[in-house]
Design an enzyme around this catalytic site. Structure first.
Site, mmCIF file in Angstrom:
data_model
loop_
_atom_site.group_PDB
_atom_site.id
_atom_site.type_symbol
_atom_site.label_atom_id
_atom_site.label_comp_id
_atom_site.label_asym_id
_atom_site.label_seq_id
_atom_site.Cartn_x
_atom_site.Cartn_y
_atom_site.Cartn_z
ATOM 1 N N CYS A 193 0.855 -1.201 0.000
ATOM 2 C CA CYS A 193 0.000 0.000 0.000
ATOM 3 C C CYS A 193 0.878 1.233 0.000
ATOM 4 C CB CYS A 193 -0.938 -0.005 1.205
ATOM 5 S SG CYS A 193 -1.812 1.561 1.443
ATOM 6 N N CYS A 243 0.529 3.317 3.227
ATOM 7 C CA CYS A 243 1.163 2.649 4.373
ATOM 8 C C CYS A 243 2.681 2.830 4.296
ATOM 9 C CB CYS A 243 0.794 1.171 4.414
ATOM 10 S SG CYS A 243 -0.892 0.833 4.977
ATOM 11 N N ASP A 294 -0.123 16.758 -1.125
ATOM 12 C CA ASP A 294 -0.365 15.968 -2.328
ATOM 13 C C ASP A 294 0.719 16.247 -3.367
ATOM 14 O OD1 ASP A 294 -3.189 14.511 -3.537
ATOM 15 O OD2 ASP A 294 -1.666 15.125 -4.981
ATOM 16 N N HIS A 331 -4.622 0.837 8.249
ATOM 17 C CA HIS A 331 -5.037 0.670 6.850
ATOM 18 C C HIS A 331 -6.543 0.418 6.781
ATOM 19 C CE1 HIS A 331 -4.673 -0.138 2.568
ATOM 20 N NE2 HIS A 331 -5.631 -1.025 2.782
ATOM 21 N N ASN A 359 -12.607 10.349 -2.088
ATOM 22 C CA ASN A 359 -13.090 9.583 -3.229
ATOM 23 C C ASN A 359 -13.184 8.129 -2.813
ATOM 24 O OD1 ASN A 359 -13.144 11.797 -5.056
ATOM 25 N ND2 ASN A 359 -10.925 11.652 -5.275
ATOM 26 N N HIS A 364 -6.253 3.404 0.176
ATOM 27 C CA HIS A 364 -6.054 3.648 1.610
ATOM 28 C C HIS A 364 -6.844 4.917 1.886
ATOM 29 C CE1 HIS A 364 -3.187 3.641 5.294
ATOM 30 N NE2 HIS A 364 -3.981 4.706 5.448
ATOM 31 N N HIS A 393 -8.301 8.306 2.504
ATOM 32 C CA HIS A 393 -7.620 9.596 2.616
ATOM 33 C C HIS A 393 -8.619 10.714 2.391
ATOM 34 C CE1 HIS A 393 -7.216 8.095 -1.513
ATOM 35 N NE2 HIS A 393 -7.289 9.349 -1.926
ATOM 36 N N HIS A 450 -8.857 14.561 1.205
ATOM 37 C CA HIS A 450 -8.213 15.697 0.553
ATOM 38 C C HIS A 450 -8.675 16.963 1.280
ATOM 39 C CE1 HIS A 450 -7.171 13.498 -3.297
ATOM 40 N NE2 HIS A 450 -8.163 12.734 -2.871
HETATM 41 P P1 AMP Z 1 -7.521 9.702 -5.006
HETATM 42 O O1 AMP Z 1 -7.520 9.873 -6.486
HETATM 43 O O2 AMP Z 1 -8.681 10.323 -4.303
HETATM 44 O O3 AMP Z 1 -7.314 8.243 -4.625
HETATM 45 O O4 AMP Z 1 -6.293 10.525 -4.464
HETATM 46 C C1 AMP Z 1 -4.988 10.032 -4.421
HETATM 47 C C2 AMP Z 1 -4.111 11.212 -4.315
HETATM 48 O O5 AMP Z 1 -2.822 10.763 -3.927
HETATM 49 C C3 AMP Z 1 -3.922 11.998 -5.619
HETATM 50 O O6 AMP Z 1 -4.356 13.333 -5.430
HETATM 51 C C4 AMP Z 1 -2.433 11.892 -5.893
HETATM 52 O O7 AMP Z 1 -1.899 13.060 -6.456
HETATM 53 C C5 AMP Z 1 -1.881 11.619 -4.505
HETATM 54 N N1 AMP Z 1 -0.596 10.938 -4.458
HETATM 55 C C6 AMP Z 1 -0.268 9.792 -5.122
HETATM 56 N N2 AMP Z 1 0.993 9.436 -4.805
HETATM 57 C C7 AMP Z 1 1.446 10.364 -3.923
HETATM 58 C C8 AMP Z 1 2.679 10.548 -3.229
HETATM 59 N N3 AMP Z 1 3.716 9.693 -3.364
HETATM 60 N N4 AMP Z 1 2.807 11.609 -2.411
HETATM 61 C C9 AMP Z 1 1.789 12.483 -2.273
HETATM 62 N N5 AMP Z 1 0.596 12.363 -2.885
HETATM 63 C C10 AMP Z 1 0.432 11.318 -3.705
#
Ligand code: AMP
Length: 112
Positions: free
Chosen positions: A3, A6, A29, A45, A85, A96, A98, A100
């Site tokens: 993950c 994680c 982000d 998780h 989302n 995982h 999250h 925003h």
């Molecule tokens: P979602 O599309 O709602 O699953 O959001 C996932 C978010 O994770 C997106 O906005 C990506 O830009 C962000 N993301 C993916 N990889 C990383 C990373 N290594 N560091 C920071 N943000 C990330």
């Protein structure tokens, strides 16, 4: 389990930390969609909002207690949007849970 978030919590993948305590981790982000775009994640998780239940919801309530101070410390002063989302129709890309936190500028009235 493999993950991304994680691994970020463990420090195996670098991130720009905004906040951390025993239950949650917040980081910027990598592809910001607002002037300030922070992700807040539980240290447990939980794969999505669809997996929140009576046993793990303390992580979610705690995150919502933390979001006002995370936003304030990030310099957001005039309101923010919190989005999660959940699932493929919502384009959830990281499995995982999250949240925003978007702000630092006037956001669109549209959410979808
Ligand atoms: P979602 O599309 O709602 O699953 O959001 C996932 C978010 O994770 C997106 O906005 C990506 O830009 C962000 N993301 C993916 N990889 C990383 C990373 N290594 N560091 C920071 N943000 C990330």
């Amino acid at each position: 389990m493999d993950c991304l978030f994680c691994s970020i919590i463990k420090g195996d993948i670098p991130s720009k930390k905004a906040y951390e305590d025993e239950l949650c981790y917040a980081f910027y982000d990598i592809a910001p969609q607002a002037a300030v775009h922070i992700l807040v994640i539980p240290k447990l998780h939980i794969s999505s909002a669809d997996e929140i239940n009576a046993q793990n919801s303390v992580y979610v309530s705690h995150i919502f207690e933390c979001i006002p101070k995370i936003a304030k410390e990030a310099g957001i002063t005039n309101g923010y949007r919190v989005i999660t989302n959940c699932g493929s129709d919502a384009c959830q890309s990281v499995k995982h849970l999250h949240f925003h936190v978007l702000g630092g500028e006037q956001l669109s009235e549209k959410m979808a």
